[in-house]
Scaffold this active site. Structure first.
Site, PDB file in Angstrom:
ATOM      1  N   ASN A  19      46.950  33.300  38.003  1.00 13.49           N
ATOM      2  CA  ASN A  19      45.820  33.718  37.182  1.00 13.49           C
ATOM      3  C   ASN A  19      46.158  35.105  36.630  1.00 13.49           C
ATOM      4  O   ASN A  19      46.117  36.084  37.348  1.00 13.49           O
ATOM      5  CB  ASN A  19      44.564  33.760  38.070  1.00 13.49           C
ATOM      6  CG  ASN A  19      43.357  34.323  37.356  1.00 13.49           C
ATOM      7  OD1 ASN A  19      43.364  34.488  36.135  1.00 13.49           O
ATOM      8  ND2 ASN A  19      42.317  34.620  38.113  1.00 13.49           N
ATOM      9  N   TRP A  20      46.478  35.143  35.352  1.00 16.30           N
ATOM     10  CA  TRP A  20      46.924  36.413  34.755  1.00 16.30           C
ATOM     11  C   TRP A  20      45.764  37.345  34.428  1.00 16.30           C
ATOM     12  O   TRP A  20      45.975  38.496  34.071  1.00 16.30           O
ATOM     13  CB  TRP A  20      47.733  36.139  33.482  1.00 16.30           C
ATOM     14  CG  TRP A  20      49.065  35.522  33.703  1.00 16.30           C
ATOM     15  CD1 TRP A  20      49.574  35.015  34.868  1.00 16.30           C
ATOM     16  CD2 TRP A  20      50.100  35.351  32.720  1.00 16.30           C
ATOM     17  NE1 TRP A  20      50.841  34.538  34.676  1.00 16.30           N
ATOM     18  CE2 TRP A  20      51.183  34.734  33.360  1.00 16.30           C
ATOM     19  CE3 TRP A  20      50.191  35.651  31.357  1.00 16.30           C
ATOM     20  CZ2 TRP A  20      52.370  34.410  32.686  1.00 16.30           C
ATOM     21  CZ3 TRP A  20      51.362  35.326  30.681  1.00 16.30           C
ATOM     22  CH2 TRP A  20      52.447  34.716  31.347  1.00 16.30           C
ATOM     23  N   LYS A  21      44.548  36.827  34.489  1.00 18.83           N
ATOM     24  CA  LYS A  21      43.345  37.632  34.180  1.00 18.83           C
ATOM     25  C   LYS A  21      43.496  38.283  32.795  1.00 18.83           C
ATOM     26  O   LYS A  21      44.156  37.721  31.923  1.00 18.83           O
ATOM     27  CB  LYS A  21      43.091  38.647  35.293  1.00 18.83           C
ATOM     28  CG  LYS A  21      43.095  37.974  36.678  1.00 18.83           C
ATOM     29  CD  LYS A  21      42.615  38.837  37.795  1.00 18.83           C
ATOM     30  CE  LYS A  21      42.644  38.057  39.094  1.00 18.83           C
ATOM     31  NZ  LYS A  21      42.128  38.787  40.234  1.00 18.83           N
ATOM     32  N   HIS A 104      35.559  31.760  38.924  1.00 24.60           N
ATOM     33  CA  HIS A 104      36.276  32.866  39.560  1.00 24.60           C
ATOM     34  C   HIS A 104      35.287  33.964  39.942  1.00 24.60           C
ATOM     35  O   HIS A 104      34.314  34.205  39.217  1.00 24.60           O
ATOM     36  CB  HIS A 104      37.358  33.411  38.616  1.00 24.60           C
ATOM     37  CG  HIS A 104      38.263  34.352  39.322  1.00 24.60           C
ATOM     38  ND1 HIS A 104      37.926  35.671  39.526  1.00 24.60           N
ATOM     39  CD2 HIS A 104      39.466  34.171  39.916  1.00 24.60           C
ATOM     40  CE1 HIS A 104      38.908  36.258  40.215  1.00 24.60           C
ATOM     41  NE2 HIS A 104      39.849  35.363  40.460  1.00 24.60           N
ATOM     42  N   GLU A 106      35.337  37.038  39.658  1.00 25.43           N
ATOM     43  CA  GLU A 106      35.117  38.072  38.632  1.00 25.43           C
ATOM     44  C   GLU A 106      34.148  37.569  37.561  1.00 25.43           C
ATOM     45  O   GLU A 106      33.357  38.343  37.014  1.00 25.43           O
ATOM     46  CB  GLU A 106      36.472  38.507  38.036  1.00 25.43           C
ATOM     47  CG  GLU A 106      37.262  39.333  39.049  1.00 25.43           C
ATOM     48  CD  GLU A 106      38.759  39.173  38.979  1.00 25.43           C
ATOM     49  OE1 GLU A 106      39.289  38.697  37.966  1.00 25.43           O
ATOM     50  OE2 GLU A 106      39.427  39.524  39.980  1.00 25.43           O
ATOM     51  N   GLU A 176      38.563  31.732  47.621  1.00 25.24           N
ATOM     52  CA  GLU A 176      39.018  33.104  47.423  1.00 25.24           C
ATOM     53  C   GLU A 176      37.984  34.065  48.003  1.00 25.24           C
ATOM     54  O   GLU A 176      36.983  34.378  47.338  1.00 25.24           O
ATOM     55  CB  GLU A 176      39.195  33.398  45.935  1.00 25.24           C
ATOM     56  CG  GLU A 176      40.233  32.519  45.275  1.00 25.24           C
ATOM     57  CD  GLU A 176      40.754  33.159  43.995  1.00 25.24           C
ATOM     58  OE1 GLU A 176      41.950  33.412  43.908  1.00 25.24           O
ATOM     59  OE2 GLU A 176      39.945  33.422  43.098  1.00 25.24           O
ATOM     60  N   GLY A 182      42.694  41.226  45.025  1.00 26.38           N
ATOM     61  CA  GLY A 182      43.185  42.467  44.431  1.00 26.38           C
ATOM     62  C   GLY A 182      43.102  43.669  45.359  1.00 26.38           C
ATOM     63  O   GLY A 182      43.261  44.806  44.926  1.00 26.38           O
ATOM     64  N   SER A 222      45.244  38.230  47.303  1.00 25.80           N
ATOM     65  CA  SER A 222      46.391  39.029  47.740  1.00 25.80           C
ATOM     66  C   SER A 222      47.524  38.200  48.360  1.00 25.80           C
ATOM     67  O   SER A 222      48.160  38.640  49.318  1.00 25.80           O
ATOM     68  CB  SER A 222      45.947  40.139  48.694  1.00 25.80           C
ATOM     69  OG  SER A 222      45.034  41.006  48.049  1.00 25.80           O
ATOM     70  N   GLY A 243      46.897  36.200  41.757  1.00 25.83           N
ATOM     71  CA  GLY A 243      46.562  37.158  40.708  1.00 25.83           C
ATOM     72  C   GLY A 243      47.717  38.112  40.477  1.00 25.83           C
ATOM     73  O   GLY A 243      48.682  37.804  39.772  1.00 25.83           O
ATOM     74  N   GLY A 244      47.637  39.282  41.086  1.00 26.51           N
ATOM     75  CA  GLY A 244      48.613  40.347  40.859  1.00 26.51           C
ATOM     76  C   GLY A 244      50.069  39.905  40.932  1.00 26.51           C
ATOM     77  O   GLY A 244      50.875  40.225  40.040  1.00 26.51           O
TER      78      GLY A 244
HETATM   79  P1  PGA Z   1      45.041  38.646  43.701  1.00 27.56           P
HETATM   80  O1  PGA Z   1      43.998  37.791  42.828  1.00 27.56           O
HETATM   81  O2  PGA Z   1      46.169  37.723  44.080  1.00 27.56           O
HETATM   82  O3  PGA Z   1      45.451  39.762  42.817  1.00 27.56           O
HETATM   83  O4  PGA Z   1      44.275  39.113  44.915  1.00 27.56           O
HETATM   84  C1  PGA Z   1      43.708  36.458  43.152  1.00 27.56           C
HETATM   85  C2  PGA Z   1      42.702  35.905  42.170  1.00 27.56           C
HETATM   86  O5  PGA Z   1      41.799  36.631  41.746  1.00 27.56           O
HETATM   87  O6  PGA Z   1      42.774  34.715  41.792  1.00 27.56           O
END
Ligand code: PGA
Length: 262
Positions: A19-21, A104, A106, A176, A182, A222, A243-244
């Site tokens: 997930n590149w956000k 998600h 967010e 999640e 993050g 993470s 994510g990251g």
């Molecule tokens: P993260 O994000 O790996 O940076 O914690 C995961 C996500 O939000 O899908």
């Protein structure tokens, strides 16, 4: 309640989705895709990436003949109309996108997406034959007060439990925990397994064991090359939403390859 015949049910697959956000402009997207193409190899896992809307089509074109699927990070529930700034399932499909991430944390936290709204998005995606990566997870306060299972159960029930069992052929779940996204904090492998087993049992109670066992349940929060193998080796963890670490091709494929060594 009808119970399924086994031939109608998919086998669950291992999936790693990046997930590149809201990261990477067009040039950066193209550069990261070219790095990903250098790393890609046969994998036990299905591999997906979710770039920003503006870069979806070029990403799709660039990865057309590879085994990396390009997926969307969100969509609106309506087919079309006066919804300024939104994108519909049909628009995604028209550029070749077949899978969408919904719910998600967010989107829930910053854009007010509720379980009720997500139920509508789920229906719209399924009506358009799209696959869904449906995200949910508890906040730190829920975990501390011991309410994490009831929060997760309620998120799943409100957005998904109006569906027929056959819809689960097109649903991937992503647990999640919000406190792990993050933050560098991950759920321990035991916490992940415990929650994933709970999620599968919640599905089994409503739809039967066969459906519950056919649904891939990803862990997100993470995940890094250093912890992926330990998390993925749990029996009810079928992959990760990353994510990251998905913003670096080497790290992302180190995570994908964590499956190849299990
Ligand atoms: P993260 O994000 O790996 O940076 O914690 C995961 C996500 O939000 O899908």
């Amino acid at each position: 309640m009808r119970f399924p015949f086994s031939r109608e049910i998919n086998m669950r697959t291992q999936i790693v989705a990046g997930n590149w956000k809201m990261n990477n402009d067009l040039a950066q997207t193209q550069a990261l895709i070219s790095d990903l193409k250098k790393q890609v190899q046969t994998s036990n896992a299905e591999v997906m990436i979710a770039p920003a809307f503006t870069n979806l089509y070029s990403a799709f074109e660039a990865l057309r003949h590879t085994n990396i699927e390009v997926v969307a990070q969100n969509m609106h529930f309506a087919e079309s109309g006066a919804y300024t700034g939104e994108v519909s399932a049909k628009m995604l499909q028209s550029i070749g996108i077949k899978t969408v991430i919904l719910g998600h944390s967010e989107r829930r936290a910053y854009f007010g997406e509720t379980d009720e709204l997500l139920a509508k998005k789920v229906d719209a995606a399924l009506a358009n034959n799209m696959r869904i990566i449906f995200c949910f997870g508890e906040e730190l306060a829920d975990r501390k007060s011991g309410n994490h299972e009831s929060v997760v159960e309620s998120q799943i029930k409100k957005a998904l439990f109006h569906l027929e069992y056959s819809a689960f052929n097109n649903i991937i779940l992503a647990y999640e925990p919000v406190w792990a996204i993050g933050t560098g904090e991950t759920a321990s492998p035991e916490q992940a397994q415990e929650m994933h087993a709970f999620i599968r049992k919640t599905l089994a109670d409503k739809y039967g064991e066969e459906v519950a066992n056919s649904v891939s349940i990803l862990y997100g929060g993470s995940v890094k090359p250093a912890n992926a193998k330990e998390i993925f080796s749990n029996p009810d963890v079928d992959g990760g939403l990353i994510g990251g670490a998905a913003l670096n091709a080497e790290d992302f494929f180190a995570i994908v390859n964590a499956f190849n060594r299990i």
